[in-house]
Motif scaffolding. Structure first.
Motif, mmCIF file in Angstrom:
data_model
loop_
_atom_site.group_PDB
_atom_site.id
_atom_site.type_symbol
_atom_site.label_atom_id
_atom_site.label_comp_id
_atom_site.label_asym_id
_atom_site.label_seq_id
_atom_site.Cartn_x
_atom_site.Cartn_y
_atom_site.Cartn_z
ATOM 1 N N GLY A 1 0.927 -1.194 0.116
ATOM 2 C CA GLY A 1 0.060 0.045 0.040
ATOM 3 C C GLY A 1 0.742 1.360 -0.116
ATOM 4 O O GLY A 1 0.503 2.208 -0.653
ATOM 5 N N MET A 2 1.903 1.242 0.862
ATOM 6 C CA MET A 2 2.675 2.446 0.771
ATOM 7 C C MET A 2 3.549 2.711 -0.465
ATOM 8 O O MET A 2 3.747 3.775 -0.824
ATOM 9 C CB MET A 2 3.663 2.402 1.879
ATOM 10 N N LEU A 3 4.010 1.560 -1.031
ATOM 11 C CA LEU A 3 4.616 1.549 -2.300
ATOM 12 C C LEU A 3 3.748 1.913 -3.475
ATOM 13 O O LEU A 3 4.263 2.876 -4.294
ATOM 14 C CB LEU A 3 5.331 0.381 -2.803
ATOM 15 N N LEU A 4 2.468 1.860 -3.393
ATOM 16 C CA LEU A 4 1.602 2.219 -4.472
ATOM 17 C C LEU A 4 1.079 3.737 -4.040
ATOM 18 O O LEU A 4 0.700 4.257 -5.008
ATOM 19 C CB LEU A 4 0.205 1.366 -4.455
ATOM 20 N N PHE A 5 0.725 4.072 -3.042
ATOM 21 C CA PHE A 5 -0.040 5.063 -2.646
ATOM 22 C C PHE A 5 0.676 6.328 -2.160
ATOM 23 O O PHE A 5 0.441 7.427 -2.620
ATOM 24 C CB PHE A 5 -1.261 4.972 -1.789
ATOM 25 N N VAL A 6 1.986 6.217 -1.623
ATOM 26 C CA VAL A 6 2.749 7.418 -1.011
ATOM 27 C C VAL A 6 3.314 8.002 -2.095
ATOM 28 O O VAL A 6 3.071 9.479 -2.152
ATOM 29 C CB VAL A 6 3.915 6.882 -0.077
ATOM 30 N N PRO A 7 3.795 7.557 -3.030
ATOM 31 C CA PRO A 7 4.251 8.339 -4.507
ATOM 32 C C PRO A 7 3.130 9.250 -5.058
ATOM 33 O O PRO A 7 3.288 10.358 -5.499
ATOM 34 C CB PRO A 7 4.924 7.434 -5.461
ATOM 35 N N LYS A 8 1.747 8.512 -4.817
ATOM 36 C CA LYS A 8 0.835 9.221 -5.713
ATOM 37 C C LYS A 8 0.154 10.508 -4.865
ATOM 38 O O LYS A 8 -0.321 11.298 -5.286
ATOM 39 C CB LYS A 8 -0.353 8.082 -5.943
ATOM 40 N N ILE A 9 0.063 10.181 -3.637
ATOM 41 C CA ILE A 9 -0.188 11.193 -2.700
ATOM 42 C C ILE A 9 0.725 12.375 -2.435
ATOM 43 O O ILE A 9 0.321 13.413 -2.453
ATOM 44 C CB ILE A 9 -0.362 10.532 -1.269
ATOM 45 N N TRP A 10 2.071 11.818 -2.658
ATOM 46 C CA TRP A 10 3.029 12.972 -2.833
ATOM 47 C C TRP A 10 3.067 13.654 -3.853
ATOM 48 O O TRP A 10 3.042 15.030 -3.713
ATOM 49 C CB TRP A 10 4.553 12.336 -2.551
ATOM 50 N N GLN A 11 2.803 13.074 -4.939
ATOM 51 C CA GLN A 11 2.563 14.090 -6.017
ATOM 52 C C GLN A 11 1.577 14.839 -6.072
ATOM 53 O O GLN A 11 1.234 16.136 -6.612
ATOM 54 C CB GLN A 11 2.522 12.907 -7.338
ATOM 55 N N LEU A 12 0.487 14.499 -5.396
ATOM 56 C CA LEU A 12 -1.064 15.221 -5.497
ATOM 57 C C LEU A 12 -0.556 16.380 -4.615
ATOM 58 O O LEU A 12 -1.093 17.514 -4.897
ATOM 59 C CB LEU A 12 -1.790 14.300 -4.812
ATOM 60 N N LEU A 13 0.106 16.200 -3.583
ATOM 61 C CA LEU A 13 0.400 17.537 -2.562
ATOM 62 C C LEU A 13 1.346 18.394 -3.229
ATOM 63 O O LEU A 13 1.270 19.638 -3.147
ATOM 64 C CB LEU A 13 1.148 16.959 -1.406
ATOM 65 N N GLN A 14 2.249 17.866 -3.949
ATOM 66 C CA GLN A 14 3.057 18.871 -4.978
ATOM 67 C C GLN A 14 2.387 19.561 -5.873
ATOM 68 O O GLN A 14 2.728 20.609 -6.100
ATOM 69 C CB GLN A 14 4.226 17.983 -5.668
ATOM 70 N N ASP A 15 1.388 18.966 -6.641
ATOM 71 C CA ASP A 15 0.647 19.644 -7.405
ATOM 72 C C ASP A 15 -0.226 20.798 -6.949
ATOM 73 O O ASP A 15 -0.517 21.767 -7.533
ATOM 74 C CB ASP A 15 -0.282 18.704 -8.136
ATOM 75 N N TYR A 16 -0.601 20.584 -5.692
ATOM 76 C CA TYR A 16 -1.323 21.656 -4.871
ATOM 77 C C TYR A 16 -0.462 22.568 -4.263
ATOM 78 O O TYR A 16 -1.092 23.602 -3.758
ATOM 79 C CB TYR A 16 -2.330 20.911 -4.055
ATOM 80 N N LEU A 17 0.731 22.405 -3.938
ATOM 81 C CA LEU A 17 1.609 23.130 -3.037
ATOM 82 C C LEU A 17 2.402 24.321 -3.912
ATOM 83 O O LEU A 17 2.963 24.180 -5.150
ATOM 84 C CB LEU A 17 2.379 22.700 -2.216
#
Length: 135
Positions: free
Chosen positions: A119-135
């Motif tokens: 779950g971490m390998l799948l979702f952490v990069p996607k969540i990180w990318q989402l945060l970078q896109d909004y910050l």
């Protein structure tokens, strides 16, 4: 010769539908009786919903579903071991029974750890990318 209640034998299921009904009853029983199974199912559903939100690729879905189903299967096997130990020991403490239960619980723990890593390998990069896109 009639069988008494202590000598009940069951015949092998000859029909696929009957076998399927028994298997479904087993899944229903473990879900109803085991709090941890309900927790694992809920967490699996959450992971699947998150997978849809992040539009996982087919290979990512395979890893996610493998992790979820491994946890569910090991939880069922753990429950089987617990029930067999309780049946054999008549629910009295026995050091070997404790070992068996602990090892089966350890299998669930290892599998759950694997699922968390997936779950971490799948979702952490996607969540990180989402945060970078909004910050």
């Amino acid at each position: 010769m009639p069988m008494d209640s202590k000598d009940k034998r069951t015949a092998k299921n000859k029909h696929f539908i009957t076998s399927l009904e028994f298997a479904m009853q087993g899944i229903k029983t473990v879900f109803e009786e085991e709090r941890n199974m309900r927790t694992h199912v809920c967490m699996g559903i959450v992971a699947i919903i998150i997978g849809f939100i992040f539009r996982l690729a087919v290979s990512e879905w395979l890893w996610l579903l493998l992790a979820i189903f491994l946890v569910l299967v090991t939880e069922i096997i753990n429950t089987v071991f617990e029930n067999v130990v309780d049946m054999v020991t008549d629910c009295h403490f026995h050091p070997i029974g404790k070992k068996v239960k602990d090892m089966a619980a350890g299998a669930v723990l290892l599998t759950t750890g694997f699922a968390i890593i997936v779950g971490m390998l799948l979702f952490v990069p996607k969540i990180w990318q989402l945060l970078q896109d909004y910050l």
